[in-house]
Every structure is written in C-alpha cells, then in structure tokens.
Design a protein around this motif. Structure first.
Motif, PDB file in Angstrom:
ATOM      1  N   VAL A  38       0.386   4.984  -1.724  1.00 15.53           N
ATOM      2  CA  VAL A  38       0.084   5.467  -0.545  1.00 15.53           C
ATOM      3  C   VAL A  38       0.945   7.467  -0.763  1.00 15.53           C
ATOM      4  CG1 VAL A  38       1.671   6.837   1.792  1.00 15.53           C
ATOM      5  CG2 VAL A  38      -0.508   5.203   1.394  1.00 15.53           C
ATOM      6  N   ARG A  39       2.098   6.676  -2.046  1.00 16.14           N
ATOM      7  CA  ARG A  39       3.748   6.961  -2.508  1.00 16.14           C
ATOM      8  C   ARG A  39       3.090   8.779  -3.404  1.00 16.14           C
ATOM      9  NH1 ARG A  39       4.390   6.002  -8.147  1.00 16.14           N
ATOM     10  NH2 ARG A  39       3.509   4.467  -8.976  1.00 16.14           N
TER      11      ARG A  39
ATOM     12  N   VAL B  67       5.158   9.264   4.083  1.00 14.80           N
ATOM     13  CA  VAL B  67       3.981   8.805   4.596  1.00 14.80           C
ATOM     14  C   VAL B  67       4.644   7.902   3.910  1.00 14.80           C
ATOM     15  CG1 VAL B  67       1.833   8.224   4.510  1.00 14.80           C
ATOM     16  CG2 VAL B  67       2.787  11.151   5.143  1.00 14.80           C
ATOM     17  N   ALA B  68       4.635   7.306   2.935  1.00 16.39           N
ATOM     18  CA  ALA B  68       5.316   5.687   2.372  1.00 16.39           C
ATOM     19  C   ALA B  68       6.681   5.423   3.007  1.00 16.39           C
ATOM     20  CB  ALA B  68       5.366   6.325   0.773  1.00 16.39           C
TER      21      ALA B  68
ATOM     22  N   SER C 273       0.625  -1.246  -0.185  1.00 20.56           N
ATOM     23  CA  SER C 273      -0.415   0.318  -0.164  1.00 20.56           C
ATOM     24  C   SER C 273       0.766   1.358  -0.017  1.00 20.56           C
ATOM     25  CB  SER C 273      -0.720  -0.369   1.175  1.00 20.56           C
ATOM     26  OG  SER C 273      -0.494  -0.219   2.832  1.00 20.56           O
ATOM     27  N   ALA C 274       2.440   1.386   1.155  1.00 17.03           N
ATOM     28  CA  ALA C 274       3.130   2.384   0.391  1.00 17.03           C
ATOM     29  C   ALA C 274       3.377   2.917  -1.062  1.00 17.03           C
ATOM     30  CB  ALA C 274       3.902   1.888   1.529  1.00 17.03           C
TER      31      ALA C 274
ATOM     32  N   TRP D 204      -0.134   9.987  -2.719  1.00 18.29           N
ATOM     33  CA  TRP D 204      -0.404  11.417  -1.684  1.00 18.29           C
ATOM     34  C   TRP D 204       0.717  11.872  -1.018  1.00 18.29           C
ATOM     35  CZ3 TRP D 204      -1.062  10.400   3.832  1.00 18.29           C
ATOM     36  CH2 TRP D 204      -2.172  11.590   4.091  1.00 18.29           C
ATOM     37  N   SER D 205       1.734  10.892  -0.447  1.00 18.85           N
ATOM     38  CA  SER D 205       2.369  11.838   0.135  1.00 18.85           C
ATOM     39  C   SER D 205       3.871  10.327   0.168  1.00 18.85           C
ATOM     40  CB  SER D 205       2.622  11.776   2.019  1.00 18.85           C
ATOM     41  OG  SER D 205       3.130  12.790   2.506  1.00 18.85           O
TER      42      SER D 205
END
Length: 85
Positions: free
Chosen positions: A27-28, A34-35, A22-23, A30-31
């Motif tokens: 998520v990458r 965070v990833a 998911s990272a 988006w941010s």
C-alpha cells in the motif's frame, strides 16, 4: 468458550500482522497516508484482542464463586478469611 476466545484472539492478531505487512509492502507504493492509517488501525488491534481474549462469559467461573466442591470451597474460604474456626 475458551476455544472461541482463543480463536478470536488469533484471528484479530493475524489481521493485525496482515495490516502491517500489507501497509508497508504494497500500500505504501500506492498511498503513504493510507499505509499510515492502516498501521494506526493495526496498532489498536492488540489491546482490543487482549480484552476479547480475557473477557469472561456468563458461564465462566469468577474468582469468588463456589466451585461446588465443599472441601475446596472451605479451604479457599479459610484462606480468604471468610470463615473463622
């Protein structure tokens, strides 16, 4: 007890895979920080999962405890050098 440790291990490793995938899949976009943080957390999970899976509980037999079988205990004591003939 063994089944519970095994289930916990697979749950933790499944969570690790979910975090990695998911990272970098979602998520990458988006941010990126965070990833990367998710990957760092996922990187810590496998050693912790191994410790959880290999931890012995109070009812588990330790290597030097007697098994209750006199023949087996006598044989192991002889191998360990605890009893002399």
């Amino acid at each position: 007890m063994y089944a519970r440790r095994r289930r916990n291990y697979f749950l933790m490793m499944g969570g690790c895979v979910v975090l990695f995938v998911s990272a970098w899949a979602v998520v990458r976009l988006w941010s990126m920080p965070v990833a990367i943080a998710m990957c760092v957390v996922a990187m810590v999970i496998p050693p912790v999962a191994a410790m959880v899976a290999n931890r012995l509980g109070p009812e588990d037999r330790w290597w030097d405890d007697s098994s209750g079988d006199p023949t087996s205990d006598e044989w192991w004591d002889e191998l360990d050098g605890k009893k002399r003939h």
